[in-house]
Design a protein around this motif. Sequence first.
Motif, PDB file in Angstrom:
ATOM      1  N   SER A   1      -8.373  -1.668  -1.623  1.00 43.27           N
ATOM      2  CA  SER A   1      -9.657  -1.226  -1.092  1.00 43.27           C
ATOM      3  C   SER A   1      -9.741   0.303  -1.049  1.00 43.27           C
ATOM      4  O   SER A   1      -8.910   0.961  -0.412  1.00 43.27           O
ATOM      5  CB  SER A   1      -9.850  -1.794   0.315  1.00 43.27           C
ATOM      6  OG  SER A   1     -10.932  -1.172   0.956  1.00 43.27           O
ATOM      7  N   SER A   2     -10.748   0.850  -1.699  1.00 47.06           N
ATOM      8  CA  SER A   2     -10.936   2.304  -1.658  1.00 47.06           C
ATOM      9  C   SER A   2     -11.371   2.749  -0.260  1.00 47.06           C
ATOM     10  O   SER A   2     -11.057   3.861   0.177  1.00 47.06           O
ATOM     11  CB  SER A   2     -11.951   2.743  -2.705  1.00 47.06           C
ATOM     12  OG  SER A   2     -13.197   2.134  -2.462  1.00 47.06           O
ATOM     13  N   HIS A   3     -12.082   1.879   0.452  1.00 42.93           N
ATOM     14  CA  HIS A   3     -12.493   2.181   1.827  1.00 42.93           C
ATOM     15  C   HIS A   3     -11.259   2.316   2.731  1.00 42.93           C
ATOM     16  O   HIS A   3     -11.167   3.253   3.530  1.00 42.93           O
ATOM     17  CB  HIS A   3     -13.417   1.075   2.350  1.00 42.93           C
ATOM     18  CG  HIS A   3     -13.859   1.258   3.758  1.00 42.93           C
ATOM     19  ND1 HIS A   3     -14.760   2.223   4.135  1.00 42.93           N
ATOM     20  CD2 HIS A   3     -13.511   0.615   4.901  1.00 42.93           C
ATOM     21  CE1 HIS A   3     -14.944   2.167   5.434  1.00 42.93           C
ATOM     22  NE2 HIS A   3     -14.205   1.195   5.930  1.00 42.93           N
ATOM     23  N   PHE A   4     -10.305   1.398   2.594  1.00 50.39           N
ATOM     24  CA  PHE A   4      -9.059   1.451   3.365  1.00 50.39           C
ATOM     25  C   PHE A   4      -8.303   2.742   3.042  1.00 50.39           C
ATOM     26  O   PHE A   4      -7.842   3.442   3.948  1.00 50.39           O
ATOM     27  CB  PHE A   4      -8.195   0.230   3.038  1.00 50.39           C
ATOM     28  CG  PHE A   4      -6.896   0.176   3.797  1.00 50.39           C
ATOM     29  CD1 PHE A   4      -6.848  -0.317   5.093  1.00 50.39           C
ATOM     30  CD2 PHE A   4      -5.714   0.610   3.208  1.00 50.39           C
ATOM     31  CE1 PHE A   4      -5.658  -0.368   5.792  1.00 50.39           C
ATOM     32  CE2 PHE A   4      -4.517   0.560   3.898  1.00 50.39           C
ATOM     33  CZ  PHE A   4      -4.485   0.075   5.193  1.00 50.39           C
ATOM     34  N   ASP A   5      -8.204   3.068   1.764  1.00 48.85           N
ATOM     35  CA  ASP A   5      -7.484   4.275   1.340  1.00 48.85           C
ATOM     36  C   ASP A   5      -8.136   5.529   1.919  1.00 48.85           C
ATOM     37  O   ASP A   5      -7.442   6.406   2.442  1.00 48.85           O
ATOM     38  CB  ASP A   5      -7.450   4.341  -0.189  1.00 48.85           C
ATOM     39  CG  ASP A   5      -6.630   5.505  -0.686  1.00 48.85           C
ATOM     40  OD1 ASP A   5      -5.420   5.572  -0.357  1.00 48.85           O
ATOM     41  OD2 ASP A   5      -7.181   6.362  -1.411  1.00 48.85           O
TER      42      ASP A   5
ATOM     43  N   ILE B   1      -8.365  -5.763   7.208  1.00 56.55           N
ATOM     44  CA  ILE B   1      -8.104  -6.226   5.839  1.00 56.55           C
ATOM     45  C   ILE B   1      -7.463  -7.608   5.895  1.00 56.55           C
ATOM     46  O   ILE B   1      -7.848  -8.529   5.168  1.00 56.55           O
ATOM     47  CB  ILE B   1      -7.173  -5.243   5.094  1.00 56.55           C
ATOM     48  CG1 ILE B   1      -7.863  -3.911   4.846  1.00 56.55           C
ATOM     49  CG2 ILE B   1      -6.648  -5.843   3.803  1.00 56.55           C
ATOM     50  CD1 ILE B   1      -8.874  -3.909   3.735  1.00 56.55           C
TER      51      ILE B   1
ATOM     52  N   ILE C   1      -3.097  -3.895  -1.293  1.00 58.53           N
ATOM     53  CA  ILE C   1      -4.377  -3.495  -0.705  1.00 58.53           C
ATOM     54  C   ILE C   1      -5.004  -2.491  -1.670  1.00 58.53           C
ATOM     55  O   ILE C   1      -4.499  -1.379  -1.827  1.00 58.53           O
ATOM     56  CB  ILE C   1      -4.183  -2.877   0.686  1.00 58.53           C
ATOM     57  CG1 ILE C   1      -3.564  -3.909   1.632  1.00 58.53           C
ATOM     58  CG2 ILE C   1      -5.512  -2.358   1.229  1.00 58.53           C
ATOM     59  CD1 ILE C   1      -3.176  -3.357   2.987  1.00 58.53           C
TER      60      ILE C   1
ATOM     61  N   ASN D   1      -9.691 -10.567   6.587  1.00 63.38           N
ATOM     62  CA  ASN D   1     -10.702 -10.841   5.574  1.00 63.38           C
ATOM     63  C   ASN D   1     -10.326 -12.129   4.842  1.00 63.38           C
ATOM     64  O   ASN D   1      -9.218 -12.244   4.319  1.00 63.38           O
ATOM     65  CB  ASN D   1     -10.766  -9.672   4.592  1.00 63.38           C
ATOM     66  CG  ASN D   1     -11.828  -9.839   3.537  1.00 63.38           C
ATOM     67  OD1 ASN D   1     -12.308 -10.934   3.275  1.00 63.38           O
ATOM     68  ND2 ASN D   1     -12.189  -8.730   2.927  1.00 63.38           N
TER      69      ASN D   1
ATOM     70  N   TYR E   1      -8.806 -11.804   1.342  1.00 68.32           N
ATOM     71  CA  TYR E   1      -7.536 -11.113   1.131  1.00 68.32           C
ATOM     72  C   TYR E   1      -6.397 -12.123   1.155  1.00 68.32           C
ATOM     73  O   TYR E   1      -6.281 -12.929   2.075  1.00 68.32           O
ATOM     74  CB  TYR E   1      -7.317 -10.052   2.213  1.00 68.32           C
ATOM     75  CG  TYR E   1      -5.961  -9.390   2.127  1.00 68.32           C
ATOM     76  CD1 TYR E   1      -5.671  -8.493   1.107  1.00 68.32           C
ATOM     77  CD2 TYR E   1      -4.968  -9.675   3.055  1.00 68.32           C
ATOM     78  CE1 TYR E   1      -4.429  -7.901   1.008  1.00 68.32           C
ATOM     79  CE2 TYR E   1      -3.724  -9.079   2.976  1.00 68.32           C
ATOM     80  CZ  TYR E   1      -3.460  -8.195   1.947  1.00 68.32           C
ATOM     81  OH  TYR E   1      -2.230  -7.609   1.846  1.00 68.32           O
TER      82      TYR E   1
ATOM     83  N   TYR F   1       0.854  -1.182   0.000  1.00 72.24           N
ATOM     84  CA  TYR F   1       0.000   0.000   0.000  1.00 72.24           C
ATOM     85  C   TYR F   1       0.891   1.232   0.000  1.00 72.24           C
ATOM     86  O   TYR F   1       1.898   1.278   0.716  1.00 72.24           O
ATOM     87  CB  TYR F   1      -0.906   0.024   1.235  1.00 72.24           C
ATOM     88  CG  TYR F   1      -1.752   1.272   1.322  1.00 72.24           C
ATOM     89  CD1 TYR F   1      -2.892   1.411   0.547  1.00 72.24           C
ATOM     90  CD2 TYR F   1      -1.384   2.314   2.151  1.00 72.24           C
ATOM     91  CE1 TYR F   1      -3.651   2.573   0.604  1.00 72.24           C
ATOM     92  CE2 TYR F   1      -2.137   3.473   2.223  1.00 72.24           C
ATOM     93  CZ  TYR F   1      -3.273   3.598   1.445  1.00 72.24           C
ATOM     94  OH  TYR F   1      -4.017   4.746   1.497  1.00 72.24           O
TER      95      TYR F   1
END
Length: 140
Positions: free
Chosen positions: A125-129, A111, A123, A114, A117, A18
């Motif tokens: 994921s737009s949610h994580f970002d 994450i 990674i 999951n 994953y 990431y």
Amino acid sequence: MASTACFVIVSKNGIPIYEAEVGSALKKEDLAHQHQFILHAALDVVQDLTWTTNAIFCIFRFLRSVDRFSDFVVSVYVTAGHTRFLLLHDSRSNDGIKSFFQEVHELYMKIFLNPLYLPGSRIASSHFDTKVRTLARKYL
């Protein structure tokens, strides 16, 4: 918030999973490459410090500033699974940086746990970002 900040999560195998420019400064392609180079160079220092610190039995290790380049400082957080969180910044708030790392670690664990994953993969994921960038605005 720091005017310049670059955040990277590196797997235990040394693969960046990431990356985010989280500072408020203008994002230039040349600076992004310079930030990546500085963080990559700091990984050797992190490797040495990880095995020499006395916190062997801790869940995580906050190594504070492990490297400096010009006005930039590299702060590092190492998880129990040897995943490294590296932050290149030009601020001095160690408490804010530690809180940022701890909350991002919680997000990373969600994450990681999951079942869809694959450990060590990027990674995406737009949610994580979005959450990481929100935490950066809050703490840095």
